[in-house]
Design an enzyme around this catalytic site. Structure first.
Site, PDB file in Angstrom:
ATOM      1  N   ASP A  33       0.859  -1.191   0.000  1.00 16.17           N
ATOM      2  CA  ASP A  33       0.000   0.000   0.000  1.00 16.17           C
ATOM      3  C   ASP A  33       0.889   1.232   0.000  1.00 16.17           C
ATOM      4  O   ASP A  33       1.941   1.235   0.642  1.00 16.17           O
ATOM      5  CB  ASP A  33      -0.876  -0.025   1.272  1.00 16.17           C
ATOM      6  CG  ASP A  33      -2.165   0.752   1.107  1.00 16.17           C
ATOM      7  OD1 ASP A  33      -2.086   1.949   0.793  1.00 16.17           O
ATOM      8  OD2 ASP A  33      -3.240   0.148   1.275  1.00 16.17           O
ATOM      9  N   PHE A  83      -6.538  -3.669  -5.340  1.00 14.77           N
ATOM     10  CA  PHE A  83      -7.411  -2.614  -4.805  1.00 14.77           C
ATOM     11  C   PHE A  83      -6.808  -1.224  -4.973  1.00 14.77           C
ATOM     12  O   PHE A  83      -7.528  -0.242  -4.881  1.00 14.77           O
ATOM     13  CB  PHE A  83      -7.619  -2.812  -3.291  1.00 14.77           C
ATOM     14  CG  PHE A  83      -8.412  -4.020  -2.932  1.00 14.77           C
ATOM     15  CD1 PHE A  83      -9.775  -4.067  -3.152  1.00 14.77           C
ATOM     16  CD2 PHE A  83      -7.791  -5.125  -2.369  1.00 14.77           C
ATOM     17  CE1 PHE A  83     -10.515  -5.187  -2.817  1.00 14.77           C
ATOM     18  CE2 PHE A  83      -8.521  -6.255  -2.027  1.00 14.77           C
ATOM     19  CZ  PHE A  83      -9.879  -6.281  -2.255  1.00 14.77           C
ATOM     20  N   LYS A  87     -10.648   6.514  -5.155  1.00  9.63           N
ATOM     21  CA  LYS A  87     -12.061   6.095  -5.225  1.00  9.63           C
ATOM     22  C   LYS A  87     -13.086   7.191  -4.939  1.00  9.63           C
ATOM     23  O   LYS A  87     -14.265   6.880  -4.764  1.00  9.63           O
ATOM     24  CB  LYS A  87     -12.274   4.922  -4.280  1.00  9.63           C
ATOM     25  CG  LYS A  87     -11.964   5.263  -2.821  1.00  9.63           C
ATOM     26  CD  LYS A  87     -12.388   4.152  -1.891  1.00  9.63           C
ATOM     27  CE  LYS A  87     -12.247   4.585  -0.447  1.00  9.63           C
ATOM     28  NZ  LYS A  87     -12.626   3.606   0.532  1.00  9.63           N
ATOM     29  N   SER A 127     -16.768  -2.375  -9.689  1.00  2.00           N
ATOM     30  CA  SER A 127     -17.863  -1.734  -8.964  1.00  2.00           C
ATOM     31  C   SER A 127     -19.147  -1.786  -9.785  1.00  2.00           C
ATOM     32  O   SER A 127     -19.109  -1.766 -11.028  1.00  2.00           O
ATOM     33  CB  SER A 127     -17.483  -0.273  -8.724  1.00  2.00           C
ATOM     34  OG  SER A 127     -18.598   0.470  -8.311  1.00  2.00           O
ATOM     35  N   ALA A 128     -20.260  -1.777  -9.078  1.00  2.00           N
ATOM     36  CA  ALA A 128     -21.562  -1.693  -9.740  1.00  2.00           C
ATOM     37  C   ALA A 128     -21.717  -0.376 -10.483  1.00  2.00           C
ATOM     38  O   ALA A 128     -22.627  -0.230 -11.299  1.00  2.00           O
ATOM     39  CB  ALA A 128     -22.676  -1.839  -8.703  1.00  2.00           C
ATOM     40  N   THR A 129     -20.815   0.555 -10.218  1.00  2.00           N
ATOM     41  CA  THR A 129     -20.874   1.838 -10.915  1.00  2.00           C
ATOM     42  C   THR A 129     -20.769   1.636 -12.426  1.00  2.00           C
ATOM     43  O   THR A 129     -21.231   2.472 -13.194  1.00  2.00           O
ATOM     44  CB  THR A 129     -19.779   2.797 -10.378  1.00  2.00           C
ATOM     45  OG1 THR A 129     -20.056   4.110 -10.799  1.00  2.00           O
ATOM     46  CG2 THR A 129     -18.393   2.417 -10.841  1.00  2.00           C
ATOM     47  N   TYR A 152     -13.839   8.473 -12.180  1.00  2.00           N
ATOM     48  CA  TYR A 152     -13.635   7.306 -11.313  1.00  2.00           C
ATOM     49  C   TYR A 152     -14.345   6.081 -11.908  1.00  2.00           C
ATOM     50  O   TYR A 152     -13.751   5.006 -12.060  1.00  2.00           O
ATOM     51  CB  TYR A 152     -14.162   7.585  -9.898  1.00  2.00           C
ATOM     52  CG  TYR A 152     -14.526   6.337  -9.131  1.00  2.00           C
ATOM     53  CD1 TYR A 152     -13.543   5.549  -8.544  1.00  2.00           C
ATOM     54  CD2 TYR A 152     -15.856   5.921  -9.018  1.00  2.00           C
ATOM     55  CE1 TYR A 152     -13.874   4.388  -7.878  1.00  2.00           C
ATOM     56  CE2 TYR A 152     -16.196   4.763  -8.349  1.00  2.00           C
ATOM     57  CZ  TYR A 152     -15.206   3.989  -7.779  1.00  2.00           C
ATOM     58  OH  TYR A 152     -15.540   2.835  -7.136  1.00  2.00           O
ATOM     59  N   LYS A 156     -12.953   2.304 -13.653  1.00  2.00           N
ATOM     60  CA  LYS A 156     -13.390   0.926 -13.356  1.00  2.00           C
ATOM     61  C   LYS A 156     -13.702   0.200 -14.667  1.00  2.00           C
ATOM     62  O   LYS A 156     -13.317  -0.964 -14.852  1.00  2.00           O
ATOM     63  CB  LYS A 156     -14.634   0.936 -12.446  1.00  2.00           C
ATOM     64  CG  LYS A 156     -14.343   1.383 -11.016  1.00  2.00           C
ATOM     65  CD  LYS A 156     -13.482   0.381 -10.273  1.00  2.00           C
ATOM     66  CE  LYS A 156     -13.150   0.825  -8.873  1.00  2.00           C
ATOM     67  NZ  LYS A 156     -12.087   0.042  -8.236  1.00  2.00           N
TER      68      LYS A 156
HETATM   69  C1  UD1 Z   1     -20.866   5.355  -4.430  1.00  2.00           C
HETATM   70  C2  UD1 Z   1     -20.191   5.201  -5.762  1.00  2.00           C
HETATM   71  C3  UD1 Z   1     -19.849   3.753  -5.976  1.00  2.00           C
HETATM   72  C4  UD1 Z   1     -19.035   3.221  -4.811  1.00  2.00           C
HETATM   73  C5  UD1 Z   1     -19.818   3.453  -3.516  1.00  2.00           C
HETATM   74  C6  UD1 Z   1     -19.065   2.989  -2.296  1.00  2.00           C
HETATM   75  C7  UD1 Z   1     -20.941   6.073  -7.992  1.00  2.00           C
HETATM   76  C8  UD1 Z   1     -22.062   6.651  -8.742  1.00  2.00           C
HETATM   77  N1  UD1 Z   1     -21.152   5.710  -6.745  1.00  2.00           N
HETATM   78  O1  UD1 Z   1     -22.126   4.674  -4.512  1.00  2.00           O
HETATM   79  O2  UD1 Z   1     -19.097   3.598  -7.149  1.00  2.00           O
HETATM   80  O3  UD1 Z   1     -18.796   1.846  -4.969  1.00  2.00           O
HETATM   81  O4  UD1 Z   1     -20.072   4.840  -3.395  1.00  2.00           O
HETATM   82  O5  UD1 Z   1     -17.934   3.732  -2.068  1.00  2.00           O
HETATM   83  O6  UD1 Z   1     -19.886   5.938  -8.519  1.00  2.00           O
HETATM   84  N2  UD1 Z   1     -26.933   9.417   0.674  1.00  2.00           N
HETATM   85  C9  UD1 Z   1     -27.658  10.304   1.449  1.00  2.00           C
HETATM   86  N3  UD1 Z   1     -26.984  11.102   2.315  1.00  2.00           N
HETATM   87  C10 UD1 Z   1     -25.635  11.079   2.454  1.00  2.00           C
HETATM   88  C11 UD1 Z   1     -24.888  10.156   1.660  1.00  2.00           C
HETATM   89  C12 UD1 Z   1     -25.573   9.346   0.780  1.00  2.00           C
HETATM   90  O7  UD1 Z   1     -28.883  10.372   1.364  1.00  2.00           O
HETATM   91  O8  UD1 Z   1     -25.092  11.848   3.248  1.00  2.00           O
HETATM   92  C13 UD1 Z   1     -27.660   8.508  -0.243  1.00  2.00           C
HETATM   93  C14 UD1 Z   1     -27.253   8.692  -1.695  1.00  2.00           C
HETATM   94  O9  UD1 Z   1     -28.033   9.688  -2.288  1.00  2.00           O
HETATM   95  C15 UD1 Z   1     -27.530   7.285  -2.246  1.00  2.00           C
HETATM   96  C16 UD1 Z   1     -27.276   6.357  -1.062  1.00  2.00           C
HETATM   97  O10 UD1 Z   1     -27.320   7.190   0.093  1.00  2.00           O
HETATM   98  O11 UD1 Z   1     -28.874   7.179  -2.601  1.00  2.00           O
HETATM   99  C17 UD1 Z   1     -25.921   5.676  -1.114  1.00  2.00           C
HETATM  100  O12 UD1 Z   1     -24.913   6.656  -1.325  1.00  2.00           O
HETATM  101  P1  UD1 Z   1     -23.365   6.331  -1.196  1.00  2.00           P
HETATM  102  O13 UD1 Z   1     -23.078   5.637   0.087  1.00  2.00           O
HETATM  103  O14 UD1 Z   1     -22.608   7.594  -1.473  1.00  2.00           O
HETATM  104  O15 UD1 Z   1     -23.100   5.258  -2.336  1.00  2.00           O
HETATM  105  P2  UD1 Z   1     -23.440   5.329  -3.910  1.00  2.00           P
HETATM  106  O16 UD1 Z   1     -23.534   6.724  -4.391  1.00  2.00           O
HETATM  107  O17 UD1 Z   1     -24.548   4.392  -4.193  1.00  2.00           O
END
Ligand code: UD1
Length: 345
Positions: A33, A83, A87, A127-129, A152, A156
């Site tokens: 790392d 890894f 990110k 990632s599912a992204t 980002y 991926k």
């Molecule tokens: C994001 C990344 C994904 C990555 C994952 C974990 C994208 C689009 N998304 O996913 O690649 O694997 O993080 O690191 O690339 N939310 C709130 N309030 C907050 C934070 C989040 O409501 O303060 C909501 C968001 O709107 C979303 C859900 O929680 O609907 C999950 O958000 P988050 O944990 O940031 O993950 P993702 O955006 O799904």
């Protein structure tokens, strides 16, 4: 003799949990790392959990081809789990070259050096992204990849392509890409977990920091989505469950069980959970009342995405096991552990 697995980026959140599971499955692990996004907390935690005080940690940058060469010369590596990479979705938009430069170069160096040193097995943490905003969920590995919405996300997709094309061109290597949905929670020991720097972007660290009083109030981004309760749907996968999937995938490679030279697996639960449901489950699991409010939608968020994990269930023999309550309890235990070690409480 035990096989040796190199975990690049192994001192971080996912890498440290994977290291624990590999060691408990009997593998030798070399952690490497550059420590750019973590401190020694998780590595020390891994040593404590596994009792492996002698666990090697090589501090090096995978963009430095000579350092990668030296690593593979020092250790006889049988499989690599990669890894090491940046990110932060938002940061990647403002600093795309940092993301393309680091994430692509480091992976190319890993593949190139693996080939040269007779390490056949390369596992990439995807990632599912890569699915973007899917037309429908659950998504299978055959669902189309959509244009990435951030540099980002694009790294991926490109790294998946680099692996796919490399294993086709070079018969001496094979590859697996694991597409993670939303990894959350912490090890049941509360000795390792997620360590976000500054204000967390992800939901669960923001929740635990709000519960701990470090943040005032959680903003739920959007309650007018076309979902049952108006908040976004995701597939939250327990970090220990996710880590175990790597053990199954590595075993499949090392035991020569792969059916194609390049395989992709979704790593998720298959169950959609809304932001509101997650907040409610956190409160219930931990007996805590969380301060939250509804806020406007966050740019770039997809409405709903969850996995069809049946391919991983069938081919890897892996399945997500922990309940969302257990996972959210572990996330809170980890926050309490951090607050104690940092002297916040
Ligand atoms: C994001 C990344 C994904 C990555 C994952 C974990 C994208 C689009 N998304 O996913 O690649 O694997 O993080 O690191 O690339 N939310 C709130 N309030 C907050 C934070 C989040 O409501 O303060 C909501 C968001 O709107 C979303 C859900 O929680 O609907 C999950 O958000 P988050 O944990 O940031 O993950 P993702 O955006 O799904």
């Amino acid at each position: 003799m035990a096989k040796t697995v190199l975990v690049s980026g192994g001192a971080g959140f996912i890498g440290s949990h994977v290291t624990v599971e590999l060691i408990s499955a009997g593998y030798d692990v070399v952690v490497a790392d550059n420590m750019s996004n973590c401190d020694m907390t998780c590595f020390e935690g891994v040593k404590k959990i596994t009792g492996r005080e002698d666990l090697p940690l090589v501090k090096m940058d995978f963009c430095d081809a000579e350092a990668v060469e030296e690593l593979f010369t020092t250790y006889k590596i049988d499989a690599v789990i990669h890894f090491a990479g940046f990110k932060a979705v938002g940061e990647s938009v403002y600093e795309p070259l940092k993301y393309y430069g680091n994430n692509l170069t480091s992976f190319i160096n890993v593949i190139e050096t693996s080939r040269r040193h007779g390490c056949e097995n390369i596992l990439f943490s995807s990632s599912a992204t890569v699915y973007g905003e899917p037309d429908k969920s659950p998504v299978t590995e055959k669902s189309p990849r959509k244009p990435a919405t951030s540099p980002y996300g694009n790294t991926k997709q490109i790294c998946e392509d680099i692996l796919r094309d490399s294993v086709k061109a070079y018969p001496e290597i094979k590859g697996i890409a694991l597409r993670y949905f939303n990894p959350i929670g912490a090890h049941p020991s509360a000795l390792i977990g997620e360590l976000p720097r500054g204000v967390p972007n992800n939901l669960v660290p923001y929740i635990t920091q709000t519960a701990a009083g470090i943040r005032e109030c959680l903003s739920i981004y959007g309650n007018d989505y076309p979902t049952p309760d108006g908040t976004c749907l995701r597939d939250y996968i327990d970090i220990t469950d996710l880590a175990k999937a790597h053990v199954y995938a590595v075993r499949r490679m090392l035991e020569g069980k792969m059916e194609e030279e390049y395989e992709i697996f979704n790593i998720g639960t298959g169950k959609p959970v809304s932001v509101m449901e997650l907040v409610t489950a956190f409160q219930k699991a931990n007996g805590i009342k969380l301060n939250y409010k509804f806020a406007p939608r966050r740019a770039g968020d997809v409405t709903a995405i969850w996995a069809d994990p049946s391919l991983a269930n069938k081919k890897l023999g892996w399945k997500a096991e922990r309940t969302i309550e257990e996972t959210l309890k572990s996330a809170w235990d980890w926050q309490l552990h951090l607050d104690k070690t940092l002297g916040r409480k």
